[in-house]
Motif scaffolding. Sequence first.
Motif, short mmCIF file in Angstrom:
data_model
loop_
_atom_site.label_atom_id
_atom_site.label_comp_id
_atom_site.label_asym_id
_atom_site.label_seq_id
_atom_site.Cartn_x
_atom_site.Cartn_y
_atom_site.Cartn_z
N SER A 2 10.04 117.17 -0.81
CA SER A 2 9.35 115.95 -0.85
C SER A 2 9.91 114.83 -1.79
O SER A 2 10.80 114.89 -2.69
CB SER A 2 7.79 115.67 -1.66
OG SER A 2 7.24 117.34 -0.48
N CYS A 28 2.38 107.11 -0.38
CA CYS A 28 2.21 108.40 0.24
C CYS A 28 3.49 109.42 -0.63
O CYS A 28 4.76 108.55 -0.97
CB CYS A 28 2.30 107.61 1.41
SG CYS A 28 0.83 107.48 2.46
N LEU A 30 6.25 112.06 1.40
CA LEU A 30 6.67 112.10 2.20
C LEU A 30 7.51 113.40 2.59
O LEU A 30 8.06 113.51 1.24
CB LEU A 30 7.13 110.95 2.65
CG LEU A 30 8.48 110.97 3.51
CD1 LEU A 30 7.89 110.95 5.30
CD2 LEU A 30 9.66 110.39 3.55
N LEU A 32 9.82 115.58 5.19
CA LEU A 32 10.28 114.55 6.55
C LEU A 32 11.48 116.36 7.26
O LEU A 32 11.58 116.85 6.34
CB LEU A 32 11.79 114.35 6.58
CG LEU A 32 11.44 112.38 6.48
CD1 LEU A 32 12.77 111.44 5.98
CD2 LEU A 32 10.98 112.08 7.84
N ALA A 37 7.71 113.73 10.46
CA ALA A 37 7.54 113.12 9.26
C ALA A 37 5.39 113.38 8.97
O ALA A 37 4.98 113.20 9.56
CB ALA A 37 7.44 111.55 8.94
N LEU A 39 3.27 112.55 6.15
CA LEU A 39 2.59 111.80 4.66
C LEU A 39 1.05 112.03 3.95
O LEU A 39 0.50 112.67 4.75
CB LEU A 39 2.82 110.46 5.31
CG LEU A 39 3.74 109.73 6.07
CD1 LEU A 39 3.27 108.35 6.76
CD2 LEU A 39 4.53 109.23 4.85
N SER A 49 -3.65 113.83 4.92
CA SER A 49 -2.04 113.61 6.01
C SER A 49 -2.14 113.02 6.75
O SER A 49 -3.04 113.85 7.86
CB SER A 49 -2.07 115.15 5.57
OG SER A 49 -2.16 116.24 6.32
N ARG A 54 9.34 112.12 13.92
CA ARG A 54 10.15 111.21 12.69
C ARG A 54 10.73 109.78 13.56
O ARG A 54 10.74 108.93 12.67
CB ARG A 54 11.64 112.14 12.68
CG ARG A 54 12.24 111.16 11.45
CD ARG A 54 13.63 112.60 10.94
NE ARG A 54 14.33 111.71 10.03
CZ ARG A 54 15.29 113.05 9.29
NH1 ARG A 54 14.84 113.56 9.12
NH2 ARG A 54 16.02 111.87 8.56
N PHE A 57 8.46 107.71 12.73
CA PHE A 57 8.31 107.16 11.25
C PHE A 57 9.76 106.10 10.79
O PHE A 57 9.46 105.12 9.84
CB PHE A 57 8.40 108.07 9.96
CG PHE A 57 9.20 107.81 8.95
CD1 PHE A 57 7.64 107.79 8.15
CD2 PHE A 57 10.08 107.88 8.02
CE1 PHE A 57 7.64 107.43 6.38
CE2 PHE A 57 10.32 108.00 7.06
CZ PHE A 57 8.85 107.55 5.99
#
Length: 73
Positions: A2, A28, A30, A32, A37, A39, A49, A54, A57
């Motif tokens: 994260s 936020c 994140l 990945l 993605a 959040l 959330s 991706r 994002f």
Amino acid sequence: MSSNVTIVGEVSYREGDGPMMLIRPGLCELDLTTSDATLGWQEGDNRLSAVMPRGDFERFVKSGAVRMEAARA
């Protein structure tokens, strides 16, 4: 792993087949993956959330709507 990002512009996501929802400005968390993605953020007592492709994002980052935090040494 994260990391943190800051929402500074209009960032939206879709919950299932529902309407587009906005993520409020602010910090936020994140996560990945190669394709998505995720959040996560706090609104009052609620932990919310959003998951988005991706590519979406990365478009938000490129437009300046999402600001990545600098890596810490």
